[in-house]
Design a protein around this motif. Structure first.
Motif, short mmCIF file in Angstrom:
data_model
loop_
_atom_site.label_atom_id
_atom_site.label_comp_id
_atom_site.label_asym_id
_atom_site.label_seq_id
_atom_site.Cartn_x
_atom_site.Cartn_y
_atom_site.Cartn_z
N UNK A 196 -8.16 4.93 -5.35
CA UNK A 196 -9.53 4.94 -4.85
C UNK A 196 -10.50 4.42 -5.91
N UNK A 197 -10.32 4.84 -7.16
CA UNK A 197 -11.22 4.41 -8.23
C UNK A 197 -11.12 2.91 -8.47
N UNK A 198 -9.91 2.38 -8.51
CA UNK A 198 -9.71 0.95 -8.74
C UNK A 198 -10.25 0.14 -7.57
N UNK A 245 1.44 5.51 -7.58
CA UNK A 245 0.16 5.70 -8.26
C UNK A 245 -0.61 6.82 -7.57
N UNK A 246 -1.21 7.73 -8.34
CA UNK A 246 -2.01 8.81 -7.72
C UNK A 246 -3.16 8.24 -6.89
N UNK A 247 -3.45 8.92 -5.77
CA UNK A 247 -4.46 8.45 -4.84
C UNK A 247 -5.83 8.33 -5.50
N UNK A 277 0.81 -1.21 0.00
CA UNK A 277 0.00 0.00 0.00
C UNK A 277 0.84 1.26 0.00
N UNK A 278 1.89 1.28 0.80
CA UNK A 278 2.78 2.44 0.85
C UNK A 278 3.49 2.64 -0.49
N UNK A 279 3.92 1.54 -1.10
CA UNK A 279 4.60 1.63 -2.40
C UNK A 279 3.63 2.14 -3.47
#
Length: 90
Positions: free
Chosen positions: A71-73, A65-67, A58-60
């Motif tokens: 969120x969308x994925x 990748x933009x937040x 998650x941190x990587x």
């Protein structure tokens, strides 16, 4: 240390794990192996390790990748899984 994040994460993970297949498997192992402390230690280490992997990935992802895309994925994934459950495919 952000204690609000610690508390909210604890609550989310604790309730997500209640009654799921991991807990049921742990109960089955504890009742069949006659070694509850060993089952507890094994399951606790497994949960900690899987959480560590989740945090590192998650941190990587957050750094690469933009937040908004994350969120969308994630939202789309939950919608697909929910639809499949409602349709009886899972």
């Amino acid at each position: 240390m952000n204690w609000q994040v610690v508390f909210s994460t604890f609550i989310a993970v604790f309730f997500a794990e209640l009654g799921d297949k991991t807990q049921l498997s742990t109960m089955m192992l504890a009742s069949s192996k006659k070694a509850p402390l060993s089952v507890f230690l094994g399951s606790a280490v497994a949960l900690v390790l899987s959480s560590l992997i989740g945090v590192l990935v998650g941190d990587t992802l957050y750094r690469v990748v933009p937040q908004s895309i994350i969120k969308a994925v994630a939202g789309g994934g939950f919608l697909v899984i929910g639809a499949l459950i409602l349709l009886g495919r899972i």
